[in-house]
Enzyme design. Sequence first.
Site, PDB file in Angstrom:
ATOM      1  N   CYS A   8       0.817  -1.218   0.000  1.00 38.97           N
ATOM      2  CA  CYS A   8       0.000   0.000   0.000  1.00 38.97           C
ATOM      3  C   CYS A   8       0.848   1.264   0.000  1.00 38.97           C
ATOM      4  CB  CYS A   8      -0.946  -0.003   1.196  1.00 38.97           C
ATOM      5  SG  CYS A   8      -2.068  -1.414   1.170  1.00 38.97           S
ATOM      6  N   HIS A  36      -9.038   3.934  -1.388  1.00 33.58           N
ATOM      7  CA  HIS A  36      -7.726   3.322  -1.175  1.00 33.58           C
ATOM      8  C   HIS A  36      -7.426   2.262  -2.235  1.00 33.58           C
ATOM      9  CE1 HIS A  36      -4.211   1.859   0.779  1.00 33.58           C
ATOM     10  NE2 HIS A  36      -4.753   0.878   1.462  1.00 33.58           N
TER      11      HIS A  36
END
Lengths: 389, 389
Positions: B86, B329
Amino acid sequence: MDTTYIAGAGMTRFGKFPNTSLAGLANEAVDAALTDAGVRAEDVGFVAFGNATSSVITGQAMIQGQLALLDGALAGARTVNVENACASSSSALHLAMMAVASGSCDVALAVGAEKMSHPDKTRAFDALGRAIDISDPLVSESPSRNSIFMDLYAQEARRYAAETGAPVEAFARTASTVHYHGSLNPNAQHRHPHSPEEILASRMIVEPLTLLMCSPIGDGAAAVIVTRDRPSTDPIAITGAALQSGRRREGGQLVTRTAKAALEQAGRKAADADVIELHDAAAPAALVILEELGAVGRGEAWKLAMEGELRHDGRLPVNTSGGLISRGHPVGATGTAQIVELVDQLRGRAGDRQVSDAQFALAQNAGGAVTLDDPYTAAVCAVTVLERV
Amino acid sequence: MDTTYIAGAGMTRFGKFPNTSLAGLANEAVDAALTDAGVRAEDVGFVAFGNATSSVITGQAMIQGQLALLDGALAGARTVNVENACASSSSALHLAMMAVASGSCDVALAVGAEKMSHPDKTRAFDALGRAIDISDPLVSESPSRNSIFMDLYAQEARRYAAETGAPVEAFARTASTVHYHGSLNPNAQHRHPHSPEEILASRMIVEPLTLLMCSPIGDGAAAVIVTRDRPSTDPIAITGAALQSGRRREGGQLVTRTAKAALEQAGRKAADADVIELHDAAAPAALVILEELGAVGRGEAWKLAMEGELRHDGRLPVNTSGGLISRGHPVGATGTAQIVELVDQLRGRAGDRQVSDAQFALAQNAGGAVTLDDPYTAAVCAVTVLERV
C-alpha cells in the site's frame, strides 16, 4: 548522473534448490557482496530488490524484499521492490546508482533474487507468461507447453537467419561456446560443455531452437554494492548506464538506442568492449544483440561465432559466465548476475574463463515484451558500462 | 539528498470503474499532472510506476507500467515498476526524487495506479493477503471474508482503546470527520457525510470496526511531477522524505522513526504541520498514527477527534481528502493521492475543504505487514514533508 562505483559483488550458485527459500538465496548473495566490498550492513542506506515471479510461483507479492531480508543483515533497511520482468535486477542496479548519486546515501545495494523451480512445473511458464500483455490476442494462439518467450526468440532467430544467411550451426556454435564458459564457472547452473553436434541433436523446442540453446528454469540470487565514493581498492566505475522502455513494434531498435545512450555517457564504443554479458535467453539472441549493440556489423556476429571468437580467449568474449543458457536465468537475478561476472573479469579473478587484461565491460539485460508481432519488442532494456579505473 | 520540488500533481476520481482499464486510469492521472505542471511528456526522464495488486486481480505482472503507458504521452520513457504494497506510490515518489537529485534527469514522474474492483470480489481480498508473509502460521487462523488487514487494524484499535481510554465514539467521530472531508472532495470515492451514529450503526466488520470506519475497495490513479530545479510558479519543496522497512515486532515504532528521519531533514516538528494526510485504512489508525508521528502526545488524539479538531477548520486538520476510508484506497495509488491533496492544500485550491494558509504539510503512507503478532508491524512506512516555498 555522476560516475558511481561498484565496491563488491556476490552471488549464489544458480540451479534448482528445492530446500532453499527466496530469503535464503537473497541473504547468501547479500552477505557475499558485503564481504566482497568490505562494507558493513549498517552502512547500506538503500536496497533495491529485484524479483519478478514470486507472485505467481509462491503467491508472495508486494513485500518480497522486506520479508527476504527480515532476518538477515539488512533487516529494516530502506527497501523498494522492483519488478521489470527479466530486467528487474539491472533496474534495481539503476536505482541503487541513483540512490548514491542523489546523495541520499553513500552505499546502496542492488539485489536480484528468484526462485522459479517448484513441484508444479507449469508455474514458471505461467509466471513468464505475465511478462507480456496478457490481453494481447496473439497470446492465445501460442502453445503453452513452453515459455512464450521461446516462441519469440525462435521467431527472431528465423528472421536473423533469413536476413544474414546464418546457418543453424552458428546458433549451435554460439551455444557451445557459452556452455563451455559455464563449465568453467562454479556458480553456473549447467556445468557441462556440449559440442555443436550434441546441441543440434537435443530436443527441438521451437524451430530452430533446441533444448541446449534455451535458458533453463532455475533459482538464484546476485547482489552488487554501489558507492558514491571511489573505493580504495580495486575500484570499478559505472561510467554509463541506460534503462529504456520499448515502444510498439520497435524491435531491436530498443537495444540500439539504449546502448547508444549508455555508451555516449561513457564515451566508449561497443566494439571496443573487452567482455560483454548479454541477454541470451536463447543462443541465437546473442548474435542478434551483438549486432544491435553495435559491437559488430550487421551479419558479422554469426561468422565470429563460427570462428570461435566469442570465447573468453577470442576477439570478442561474450557471456563468459555461461550466459543465460548455461549460468542460468532465474529471471529477477540475471541482471545483477551479469554484473557479478563482469566485476570478476575486471578484477582478474575469473579463473579459467578469465579474459586477458579486461578493462572495459558491457552488460545488456532485457525484460518482457510490450508487443508480440514480428519483430517483437521487449518492455525493458538496460545497458551498463563498467570500467576498471 | 538536496531539496527537490513538486511542479504539479493530478489524479482520477477514485471509485469503481468497471469500464476503465489500468492504462486508462494511469494516463488520465499522468496527463492531469503534466498539465498541472506545465511540463511536456518528452521532458520526463524517469517514471516510477507504483502498482500492487494487478498480478492477482488481472494476472498482469512484471511490466504493468510499460504496458499502461504504451499508448500514452510517456510511451518509451525510462520506467521502473515499484511494488511496496500500500506504500507503492510513496515509494515511487521517493525514487522520482532520487532520479532528479542524482542528476540523471531534470523531471521525473511518480505514478500510482490500481484497479482492484473485479466481478470476482474475492480477488481484492486475495491480493491484499499477499502483502503479508503468506507462510506465517497466524494467517490460516484469520477469517477470509474480509481483508486480513482489517483484523490487524481492529487489533490495533482495541489496544489503543485499552491503553488510552478512547471510547468507540472517538473512532466514529474520526470517521465522521473524514467522511465529511470526502463529501467536499470531487475526487473522493464516497462523497456522503455520515454522522457518528450512522457510522456506529453500520455493519460490524471486526470489533470495533464498522463498515463506515473501513477503507473500501476501489480503482484510481494519481501522479506527481518532481523536478530538480525550483519551478517558477507556485513551487512546493519536498524538504524531507524517509522510507523505511519494518523490523520484527517493532509495531508503531516504525512510523515514529520514519517520521523522525523525514522531519529532521526538514528541520520541522510534526506538531507544527498545517495539514496531515495519513494512512487511515481504518478510522482508528488515524489516531494511533497521529501519536506515533509525534503530532500530538500519547492519548491525546482521540480527545481532539471528539472535539472536532481534526476537521479542515480545526487545530490539526487530518485527511482533508477524505483519507483512505472516504477518498478511497486503490492501494498502489494512495501514496501519490495523498501528495495530490497536500499540493492542492498548499496551493490554496482545495475548495470547501481548504485549510487556512497551509504552508507545511506531512504525508504518511504504510504498506504490508512483516509480522502479525500484536503489535503487528508494517513492511514499509513512508513519510514526506512538503512546504510552500
